[in-house]
Scaffold this motif. Structure first.
Motif, PDB file in Angstrom:
ATOM      1  N   LEU A  26     -85.372  -5.738-120.595  1.00  0.00           N
ATOM      2  CA  LEU A  26     -84.926  -7.240-120.246  1.00  0.00           C
ATOM      3  C   LEU A  26     -84.888  -8.435-120.995  1.00  0.00           C
ATOM      4  O   LEU A  26     -83.702  -8.975-120.515  1.00  0.00           O
ATOM      5  N   LEU A  29     -80.775  -9.285-120.607  1.00  0.00           N
ATOM      6  CA  LEU A  29     -80.247  -9.538-119.721  1.00  0.00           C
ATOM      7  C   LEU A  29     -80.199 -11.330-120.061  1.00  0.00           C
ATOM      8  O   LEU A  29     -80.472 -11.813-120.917  1.00  0.00           O
ATOM      9  N   ALA A  33     -80.793 -13.596-115.377  1.00  0.00           N
ATOM     10  CA  ALA A  33     -81.478 -12.530-114.908  1.00  0.00           C
ATOM     11  C   ALA A  33     -82.634 -11.935-115.155  1.00  0.00           C
ATOM     12  O   ALA A  33     -82.633 -10.757-114.967  1.00  0.00           O
ATOM     13  N   GLN A  34     -82.811 -12.513-116.513  1.00  0.00           N
ATOM     14  CA  GLN A  34     -84.395 -12.444-116.594  1.00  0.00           C
ATOM     15  C   GLN A  34     -85.413 -13.115-115.793  1.00  0.00           C
ATOM     16  O   GLN A  34     -86.295 -12.375-116.179  1.00  0.00           O
ATOM     17  N   GLN A  35     -84.763 -13.207-114.728  1.00  0.00           N
ATOM     18  CA  GLN A  35     -86.196 -13.841-113.933  1.00  0.00           C
ATOM     19  C   GLN A  35     -85.792 -12.890-112.494  1.00  0.00           C
ATOM     20  O   GLN A  35     -84.428 -13.319-112.175  1.00  0.00           O
ATOM     21  N   ARG A  40     -79.912 -11.716-110.785  1.00  0.00           N
ATOM     22  CA  ARG A  40     -80.470 -10.922-110.905  1.00  0.00           C
ATOM     23  C   ARG A  40     -79.957  -9.790-110.279  1.00  0.00           C
ATOM     24  O   ARG A  40     -79.558  -8.565-110.578  1.00  0.00           O
ATOM     25  N   ASP A  41     -80.508 -10.359-109.063  1.00  0.00           N
ATOM     26  CA  ASP A  41     -79.737  -8.453-107.738  1.00  0.00           C
ATOM     27  C   ASP A  41     -78.220  -8.497-107.711  1.00  0.00           C
ATOM     28  O   ASP A  41     -77.632  -7.181-107.333  1.00  0.00           O
ATOM     29  N   ILE A  73     -85.409  -2.332-114.988  1.00  0.00           N
ATOM     30  CA  ILE A  73     -85.712  -2.741-116.450  1.00  0.00           C
ATOM     31  C   ILE A  73     -87.003  -3.254-117.013  1.00  0.00           C
ATOM     32  O   ILE A  73     -88.102  -2.599-116.122  1.00  0.00           O
TER      33      ILE A  73
END
Length: 395
Positions: A26, A29, A33-35, A40-41, A73
């Motif tokens: 995680l 990233l 994108a860490q959430q 992230r998608d 992740i």
């Protein structure tokens, strides 16, 4: 026109069981994108090469099958008495869908080895030689998986003589225990969302079918092969080129998802491709697996064929195997009946690539069936490690 350069992200490409996926820590990233969310998608889709209207994922690391269009992740544990959090993404090949609703049982076998190699398991708990126990919090379904990872000379042992049908080469065995694998519920009957071990599904335009609807490992719909006009010995080529049959299965799956309370409206099923799984069962019979291996009825307890992301799976999803073991342990389910009925703690079933043994322990509490744990063995191996690159504006 501006041209945004690519960025690189630390990643590892692993095989786990009969699946492959791109694994990330995680913390590695990019911050957006860490959430959870669209950033992230989009990042994971770009890594894998989706959505691809050609269905090939040529511009990414995906392998153009549901078994190879996956990302993981891993993070330090957020739950006491666990080593890591494990979050799984099933990425649609040709559609703009990233499904976070379930687990991947096959890639679960690779989480422990990855966590050890990345220093996420405390060093004092990692033996120089022997077996390292890794307690994994499966964040998608909020359940515990315990992996027994073999160690040799301070490193994860990846080579060995454990053979897994659906994987060409032998490797080291990773034993997995899925603890209390039924989804959480307040009514005590979450294992069977309707409260019944067998239901009748009335599917307009398709037919009326018996079904076992179960939440164990992953929500799964079990049907009788004979009621569908199949034998249970089918290989991918027998079904995946039949658009009418696949559409029929998808319609049944959507109605079952609604019956299980996973969706409210049938139209929602198109955005929830990963769950529930749909499978059909039959009593043992001789057949030839996709490798050319002859599987004999005397060597198996039942036949199972399962679909993943709208296609017949080449072997068996690990989470669906957990569901098979759980359903087999409970008298009266379609899986249990196909295996001959009675009480059992393990079954060996035939799938398109060969056979697999899975075990589960069931007991009744307050008149409701409970699965305390399910067990199976897989293997895992690092295929590549380093960095993946994606255009900087892709997320």
């Amino acid at each position: 026109m501006s041209h945004v350069p690519q960025i690189r992200i630390p990643a590892t490409y692993l095989r786990g069981g009969t699946s492959k996926g791109v694994f990330f820590r995680l913390q590695d990233l990019p911050a957006p994108a860490q959430q959870p969310g669209r950033a992230r998608d989009r990042l994971l889709q770009r890594v894998i090469g989706s959505p691809d209207p050609y269905g090939k994922q040529t511009d990414g690391l995906g392998g153009a099958t549901s078994s190879t269009s996956k990302a993981v992740i891993v993070a330090p544990a957020s739950v006491p008495d666990h080593d890591v959090d494990y979050l799984f993404a099933q990425i649609a090949i040709d559609r703009d869908v990233v499904d976070w609703t379930g687990n991947c049982g096959n890639l679960s076998a690779a989480v422990g080895p990855f966590a050890i190699a990345q220093g996420l398991v405390p060093a004092h708990r990692v033996p120089h030689d022997g077996v390292c126990t890794v307690r994994i919090w499966q964040a998608n379904i909020r359940k515990t998986i315990v992996a027994q990872v073999p160690m040799r000379q301070g490193q994860v042992q990846e080579t060995g003589d454990f053979e897994l049908d659906g994987v060409t080469f032998p490797a080291a065995e990773v034993a997995l225990a899925f603890m209390d694998p039924a989804e959480d519920g307040d009514d005590g009957g979450a294992l069977f969302p309707t409260g019944q071990v067998v239901d009748t599904l009335d599917v307009p335009g398709v037919g009326r079918f018996q079904a076992t609807l179960i939440n164990a490992g992953i929500p799964t719909v079990f049907l009788n092969a004979a009621e569908l006009g199949w034998r249970g010995t089918e290989l991918q080529a027998d079904l995946n080129g039949d658009a009418i049959a696949l559409a029929r299965f998808e319609t049944i799956r959507a109605h079952a998802a609604q019956r299980m309370g996973l969706i409210q409206d049938l139209s929602e099923a198109a955005q929830r491709q990963h769950t529930p799984k749909i499978a059909f069962v039959a009593p043992p019979a001789d057949y030839t697996a996709s490798s050319g291996q002859r599987v004999h009825a005397r060597d198996i307890d039942l036949l199972v064929r399962a679909l993943s992301m709208g296609q017949l799976h080449h072997a068996m999803m690990g989470t669906a195997a957990v569901a098979i073991g759980a359903a087999a342990a409970i008298p009266g389910t379609l899986v249990n009946l196909a295996a001959g009925g009675g009480t059992r703690e393990a079954v060996r079933f035939g799938h398109p690539s060969g056979t697999l043994r899975v075990g589960a322990q069931a007991e009744q509490r307050g008149g409701q069936w409970v699965i305390t744990q399910a067990q199976m063995s897989r293997s895992a191996r690092v295929l590549m490690e380093g960095w993946v690159r994606v255009p900087g504006d892709s997320f």
